[in-house]
Design an enzyme around this catalytic site. Structure first.
Site, PDB file in Angstrom:
ATOM      1  N   HIS A 124       0.820  -1.214   0.000  1.00 47.20           N
ATOM      2  CA  HIS A 124       0.000   0.000   0.000  1.00 47.20           C
ATOM      3  C   HIS A 124       0.856   1.267   0.000  1.00 47.20           C
ATOM      4  O   HIS A 124       0.317   2.360  -0.216  1.00 47.20           O
ATOM      5  CB  HIS A 124      -0.918   0.039   1.215  1.00 47.20           C
ATOM      6  CG  HIS A 124      -2.012  -0.983   1.195  1.00 47.20           C
ATOM      7  ND1 HIS A 124      -2.820  -1.176   0.097  1.00 47.20           N
ATOM      8  CD2 HIS A 124      -2.426  -1.869   2.149  1.00 47.20           C
ATOM      9  CE1 HIS A 124      -3.691  -2.146   0.364  1.00 47.20           C
ATOM     10  NE2 HIS A 124      -3.467  -2.586   1.585  1.00 47.20           N
ATOM     11  N   ASP A 161      -2.741 -10.407  -2.570  1.00 44.62           N
ATOM     12  CA  ASP A 161      -3.324  -9.921  -1.323  1.00 44.62           C
ATOM     13  C   ASP A 161      -4.780  -9.546  -1.571  1.00 44.62           C
ATOM     14  O   ASP A 161      -5.140  -9.118  -2.670  1.00 44.62           O
ATOM     15  CB  ASP A 161      -2.547  -8.698  -0.843  1.00 44.62           C
ATOM     16  CG  ASP A 161      -2.885  -8.270   0.574  1.00 44.62           C
ATOM     17  OD1 ASP A 161      -2.119  -8.591   1.491  1.00 44.62           O
ATOM     18  OD2 ASP A 161      -3.932  -7.607   0.752  1.00 44.62           O
ATOM     19  N   HIS A 163      -6.372  -7.064  -0.513  1.00 45.49           N
ATOM     20  CA  HIS A 163      -6.479  -5.621  -0.735  1.00 45.49           C
ATOM     21  C   HIS A 163      -5.635  -5.224  -1.943  1.00 45.49           C
ATOM     22  O   HIS A 163      -4.526  -5.743  -2.126  1.00 45.49           O
ATOM     23  CB  HIS A 163      -6.012  -4.848   0.500  1.00 45.49           C
ATOM     24  CG  HIS A 163      -6.765  -5.193   1.747  1.00 45.49           C
ATOM     25  ND1 HIS A 163      -6.323  -6.158   2.633  1.00 45.49           N
ATOM     26  CD2 HIS A 163      -7.930  -4.718   2.232  1.00 45.49           C
ATOM     27  CE1 HIS A 163      -7.195  -6.251   3.631  1.00 45.49           C
ATOM     28  NE2 HIS A 163      -8.175  -5.398   3.404  1.00 45.49           N
ATOM     29  N   ASP A 245      -4.621 -12.788   3.138  1.00 45.75           N
ATOM     30  CA  ASP A 245      -5.858 -12.329   3.775  1.00 45.75           C
ATOM     31  C   ASP A 245      -7.089 -12.553   2.899  1.00 45.75           C
ATOM     32  O   ASP A 245      -8.192 -12.173   3.280  1.00 45.75           O
ATOM     33  CB  ASP A 245      -5.771 -10.862   4.199  1.00 45.75           C
ATOM     34  CG  ASP A 245      -5.038  -9.985   3.209  1.00 45.75           C
ATOM     35  OD1 ASP A 245      -4.687 -10.462   2.112  1.00 45.75           O
ATOM     36  OD2 ASP A 245      -4.803  -8.804   3.537  1.00 45.75           O
TER      37      ASP A 245
END
Length: 308
Positions: A124, A161, A163, A245
């Site tokens: 991120h 991931d 996200h 995740d």
């Protein structure tokens, strides 16, 4: 040979009580990789990366400002869910170090592949913004290191991931030498990752999944969008932003993957790496916040890296 990069400093980045990105994640990974099946791993402690190395993906003055902001005691908030603690700087510099030292190992033929079991995640982190638990973008630094130090002409980053890796997308938006492919749940934090986000040179490939999607949808996204682009790009190195995740147990999202789905994806990427770049793969731990799901997924992923 598979190298495992890990260091006790990964336990020293502290977050507030109840924060999902916590030191216990590392203990879960350590436990998962402690069995006899993983005795063949070449276990190494990464050295901290130099500021100039981190500055391959982030402006040096911004990097130094982050280093100065770390407290001698307590916590300093960068945003609502990203913090610095007294142990953060050694931790994150060793995380970057693990990424670039993994690249060194596979690019020189010292190892077939490598896995960095460090925290916090990095995908991120944008060029000048730490966010989403992430301080520095390990995958981005690793890709630039491969280009500048080892002469790699084309580097692919595959991010599964749950996200979206907005930071990697931001850094490589206008860089035709890096292919960034991401599967992720959408809508979900950070809100980016639509199919239409393709970059200045068409080297951004987003394959969003819907809440509730499981292994079938994940594999279809890989087979229809990610793998063909890897074949067309013919990378000299593949970097995995390996977040776990998307596991069905994870509390931060709503995908329904199982450990075997990550093992399958690892096999698919390794097949393309074998085809195009001598099997060179560097895998970097990103998310994964249910400790059981994280441990199971890491074990399945690393077992495939080891050729099991």
């Amino acid at each position: 040979m598979t190298i495992l990069f890990h260091h006790p400093a990964a336990l020293e980045h502290r977050t507030p009580k109840g924060h999902p990105e916590r030191p216990e994640r590392m203990r879960a990974v350590e436990a998962a990789l402690s069995g006899e099946a993983f005795a063949g791993l070449d276990r190494r402690a990464p050295e901290p990366a130099a500021v100039a190395t981190v500055a391959l993906a982030h402006p040096e003055d911004w990097v130094r400002a982050i280093l100065k902001a770390a407290p001698e005691d307590g916590l300093v908030s960068i945003d609502s869910d990203t913090v610095l603690s007294p142990g953060t700087i050694d931790c994150v510099l060793r995380g970057v170090g693990a990424a670039v030292q993994g690249v060194d190992a596979v690019m020189t033929g010292a190892a077939a592949n490598a896995f960095s079991a460090m925290r916090p995640p990095g995908h991120h982190a944008e060029r000048t913004r730490a966010m989403g638990f992430c301080i520095f973008n390990n995958a981005a630094v690793a890709a630039r290191h491969a280009r500048t130090v080892h002469g790699a002409e084309r580097v692919a980053i595959v991010d599964w991931d749950v996200h979206h890796g907005n930071g990697s997308q931001d850094i490589f938006w206008d860089d035709p030498s890096v292919l960034f492919c991401s599967t992720h749940q959408m809508p979900l934090y950070p809100g980016s990752g639509a199919v239409s986000e393709a970059g200045e040179h068409g080297t951004i490939v987003n394959a969003p999944l819907r809440p509730g999607d499981g292994g079938e949808a994940f594999r279809e996204a890989f087979e229809s969008r990610v793998l063909p682009r890897l074949d067309a790009f013919r990378p000299d190195l593949v970097i995995l932003s390996a977040g776990f995740d998307a596991h069905w147990r994870d509390p931060l999202a709503n995908l329904m993957l199982e450990a075997e789905d990550f093992a399958w994806a690892t096999r698919q990427v390794m097949e393309r790496a074998d085809r195009h770049c001598g099997g060179r793969v560097v895998s970097l731990l990103e998310g994964g916040y249910d400790l059981t799901g994280l441990g199971e997924s890491v074990a399945a992923h690393v077992a495939v890296l080891m050729g099991r």
